[in-house]
Design a protein around this motif. Sequence first.
Motif, PDB file in Angstrom:
ATOM      1  N   ASN A  84      37.960  20.914 -20.329  1.00  0.00           N
ATOM      2  CA  ASN A  84      36.728  20.282 -19.842  1.00  0.00           C
ATOM      3  C   ASN A  84      35.604  21.320 -19.800  1.00  0.00           C
ATOM      4  N   HIS A  86      31.438  22.147 -18.453  1.00  0.00           N
ATOM      5  CA  HIS A  86      30.439  21.725 -17.467  1.00  0.00           C
ATOM      6  C   HIS A  86      29.195  22.622 -17.519  1.00  0.00           C
ATOM      7  N   SER A 102      28.976  17.014 -18.056  1.00  0.00           N
ATOM      8  CA  SER A 102      30.372  17.365 -18.342  1.00  0.00           C
ATOM      9  C   SER A 102      30.880  16.695 -19.605  1.00  0.00           C
ATOM     10  N   TRP A 104      34.589  15.676 -20.811  1.00  0.00           N
ATOM     11  CA  TRP A 104      35.927  15.554 -20.242  1.00  0.00           C
ATOM     12  C   TRP A 104      36.952  15.249 -21.334  1.00  0.00           C
ATOM     13  N   THR A 106      39.823  13.086 -22.562  1.00  0.00           N
ATOM     14  CA  THR A 106      40.002  11.669 -22.249  1.00  0.00           C
ATOM     15  C   THR A 106      41.459  11.251 -22.125  1.00  0.00           C
ATOM     16  N   SER A 217      37.894  17.053  -7.289  1.00  0.00           N
ATOM     17  CA  SER A 217      38.250  15.771  -7.880  1.00  0.00           C
ATOM     18  C   SER A 217      39.150  14.978  -6.945  1.00  0.00           C
ATOM     19  N   HIS A 221      39.901   8.595 -12.409  1.00  0.00           N
ATOM     20  CA  HIS A 221      38.695   8.622 -13.238  1.00  0.00           C
ATOM     21  C   HIS A 221      38.725   7.483 -14.259  1.00  0.00           C
ATOM     22  N   LYS A 224      36.134   7.507 -17.041  1.00  0.00           N
ATOM     23  CA  LYS A 224      35.974   8.697 -17.871  1.00  0.00           C
ATOM     24  C   LYS A 224      37.186   9.001 -18.731  1.00  0.00           C
ATOM     25  N   SER A 225      38.380   8.898 -18.150  1.00  0.00           N
ATOM     26  CA  SER A 225      39.563   9.325 -18.892  1.00  0.00           C
ATOM     27  C   SER A 225      40.817   8.772 -18.250  1.00  0.00           C
ATOM     28  N   HIS A 229      41.676  15.447 -14.388  1.00  0.00           N
ATOM     29  CA  HIS A 229      40.594  16.422 -14.541  1.00  0.00           C
ATOM     30  C   HIS A 229      40.975  17.764 -13.928  1.00  0.00           C
ATOM     31  N   ASN A 234      39.149  24.034 -16.874  1.00  0.00           N
ATOM     32  CA  ASN A 234      37.738  23.702 -16.700  1.00  0.00           C
ATOM     33  C   ASN A 234      36.876  24.934 -16.945  1.00  0.00           C
TER      34      ASN A 234
END
Length: 361
Positions: A84, A86, A102, A104, A106, A217, A221, A224-225, A229, A234
Amino acid sequence: MENVERVDVLILGGGMAGLMQARHLRRTLPELSIAMVEPRSKEEIATIHKIGESTVEMAAHFITHDLGLIDYMIDNHPPKCGLNFHWAKDADVSGAIEDYWSIWATRFPKIGAFQMHRGKLERDLTEMCEQDGVRMIRGRSRDIDLAEVGGTHRVRVKLADRSELHIEADHLIDAAGRAFLLGRKLDNIIKGPENLFGLDTVSSWVRVKGVDRNLFSEGAHPDKSSTSHWYATNHFFGHGHWVWMIPIDRDTNTVSFGLVAHRTEIDPRTVNTQDKLLAFLKANHTILSDLIGSGEIEDFICWDRPSHLSKQMFGENNWYVVGDAAYFGDPFYSTGTSTIAVAITSVTKIIEARSKGWADA
């Protein structure tokens, strides 16, 4: 009388690269005798802190398939659910992940990858190598006498009990990291941005136990995915730098936070202590500062110039360099363990070819 032992392969250094090399050789060429020289105890190994705590699919396949460690990795090290990225929407506002633009992951990668607690991994690999018949020698390598082509290498080792052991070996592998045992002897190490495609960085990092992951988090999500996450690697970006966040131990909720900064943009003296690193993160990535503050810092380290390269990775007279002893670039994308996998596979094939007398070795 001189204390002398003879082996087919001698590995200097019991870190990840050396241990994986020993295991790969043992599984591929079980007839060879292998010894490894490592100064640290298992207890000391378990507390190490190094860059290189994340794998991508190629490295994970090598570890699980070629080294036969699939069940061990699932049982002992967190999954890696992709990468990920950011970027803060406003450089002055970074207190929550919603303050970042971001990208992400998936879904889970098709080939499972892992985050690694290096101390746990290297301690456990040490025990596995011992069980597989690798001779583990606790001591420090001193004099190294490299042989001519067709000859036998000789290394003087200062043992933990202060006695000396001389080891003769047909093949000598330097996996002792930044001690550069063969690198210094052969004048083999290249440094400086002019020799490293312009790479000129400083890196400092902390490992933090008991992090409150909910600050990052909540774990769901749906918009998003379909993957975690938190268990991804990250990457947080800012002017002249990026920061990694890698969960490395599920039992203790331990996370590695590390900065890589361009020396031309950020003065290394502003991030070379724990307090300075924490102040930098508080000023640039408040969310990471809060995550670190929610737990207990276990250790800090700074590498002023982490990157280097070797002119040569192996020689005609059966010497080899692997892992940090050979090269280190940038931890971005977590490719380091993948290049180690390529190096280990290559070294094993060369040793097989030469030990079996293949004409095209």
